[in-house]
Write a protein that holds these residues in place. Structure first.
Motif, PDB file in Angstrom:
ATOM      1  N   ALA A  57       4.087  18.132  -1.103  1.00 19.53           N
ATOM      2  CA  ALA A  57       3.939  19.685  -1.202  1.00 19.53           C
ATOM      3  C   ALA A  57       5.285  20.073  -2.236  1.00 19.53           C
ATOM      4  O   ALA A  57       4.966  20.977  -3.185  1.00 19.53           O
ATOM      5  CB  ALA A  57       4.114  20.689   0.160  1.00 19.53           C
ATOM      6  N   ALA A  58       6.329  19.331  -2.108  1.00 19.97           N
ATOM      7  CA  ALA A  58       7.251  19.659  -3.115  1.00 19.97           C
ATOM      8  C   ALA A  58       7.274  19.283  -4.380  1.00 19.97           C
ATOM      9  O   ALA A  58       7.766  19.896  -5.481  1.00 19.97           O
ATOM     10  CB  ALA A  58       8.832  19.116  -2.260  1.00 19.97           C
TER      11      ALA A  58
ATOM     12  N   TYR B 109       3.508  25.900  -3.633  1.00 22.64           N
ATOM     13  CA  TYR B 109       4.602  25.244  -2.677  1.00 22.64           C
ATOM     14  C   TYR B 109       4.758  26.197  -1.382  1.00 22.64           C
ATOM     15  O   TYR B 109       4.665  25.399  -0.113  1.00 22.64           O
ATOM     16  CB  TYR B 109       5.743  24.790  -3.029  1.00 22.64           C
ATOM     17  CG  TYR B 109       6.766  24.304  -2.269  1.00 22.64           C
ATOM     18  CD1 TYR B 109       6.583  22.989  -1.647  1.00 22.64           C
ATOM     19  CD2 TYR B 109       7.714  25.119  -1.665  1.00 22.64           C
ATOM     20  CE1 TYR B 109       7.602  22.690  -0.617  1.00 22.64           C
ATOM     21  CE2 TYR B 109       8.872  24.676  -0.778  1.00 22.64           C
ATOM     22  CZ  TYR B 109       8.510  23.485  -0.315  1.00 22.64           C
ATOM     23  OH  TYR B 109       9.452  23.084   0.836  1.00 22.64           O
TER      24      TYR B 109
END
Length: 272
Positions: A227-228, A250
């Motif tokens: 996700a980062a 994010y």
């Protein structure tokens, strides 16, 4: 002279003025004679005094303390309900209590004076106010010391670098303990309950299995790492103009991922 003989209640420190027996307490250096009123400086570096800790917890309260510990976060789920406890045995267990001068500060070291399978008990804190002179009426419950004080001094010198000159006071202290045996899923375990503080000690016990928690943590780290990457991907794919949308993406992904991860963690916690 036998060290254990010097540790008996007959070991007495006398008043320098009238030779009356002085009531010496743990850690005290000056004692006032009850008969002549003289103040005596007591050098206990070469003496071995004998004390006992007062028992304030009965068998029922000790069993309740053990059940509470079994229901804690360290043990397997429902251990407090499923474990079968045998009736405990009561004993006065001997420990060497050594007061040491370490860089101008007093340090108290506890070492077992007999064979001990649960070593965490050496971490006990024994207030001086809890100590009474040992009484021979306790002999029936008292475990006989088998570890000489000289051996303990060697341990301190070799393992903790404590020289003999640093030792201010050495005492043989008998601790009141309830020794419990219990069975869980076909195996037998041992736990000790301090009959003075209700503190529970156990070296080996049915603990929570760590594999599910490690798996959840690893999966969670991998998902949040992916996700980062969303802001970075947005930055490079839109020539920098989509970074704001990447950050928002994010944040949304982090919130969405948190729900199933916490849900699975709660489920595993309730099952393990």
């Amino acid at each position: 002279m036998d060290e254990f003989a010097t540790a008996s209640p007959e070991t007495q420190i006398l008043c320098h003025q009238c030779t009356a027996v002085l009531p010496v307490e743990q850690g005290s250096q000056f004692v006032t004679c009850e008969f002549c009123g003289a103040t005596n400086f007591v050098d206990k570096s070469g003496a071995v005094l004998h004390y006992a800790v007062r028992a304030t917890v009965d068998e029922t309260a000790a069993a309740a303390a053990l059940r509470r510990w079994m229901g804690g976060n360290d043990t397997v789920k429902d251990l407090d309900k499923k474990a079968v406890l045998a009736r405990p045995s009561f004993q006065m267990f001997p420990m060497w209590l050594v007061r040491v001068d370490e860089n101008g500060k007093e340090k108290v070291v506890l070492e077992p004076a007999a064979a001990l399978s649960i070593f965490d008990i050496t971490e006990l804190s024994i207030p001086a106010s809890d100590l009474d002179p040992y009484d021979h009426t306790m002999d029936g419950d008292a475990t006989t010391p088998t570890v000489p004080l000289e051996t303990v001094r060697k341990w301190l010198a070799e393992n903790q670098k404590i020289a003999a000159g640093q030792i201010k006071e050495s005492s043989l202290v008998h601790l009141p303990l309830f020794l419990f045996k219990y069975k869980f899923e076909g195996r037998e375990y041992t736990a000790v309950v301090d009959a003075a503080s209700s503190q529970v000690f156990a070296s080996i016990y049915p603990s929570k299995r760590e594999v599910p928690y490690v798996a959840i943590g690893s999966i969670g780290c991998a998902l949040y790492f992916c996700a980062a990457l969303i802001p970075a991907i947005s930055f490079f794919t839109t020539d920098g103009t989509g970074v704001v949308f990447g950050i928002l993406g994010y944040i949304v992904a982090a919130i969405v991922l948190a729900i199933p991860i916490f849900g699975v963690a709660a489920y595993v916690s309730a099952r393990v």
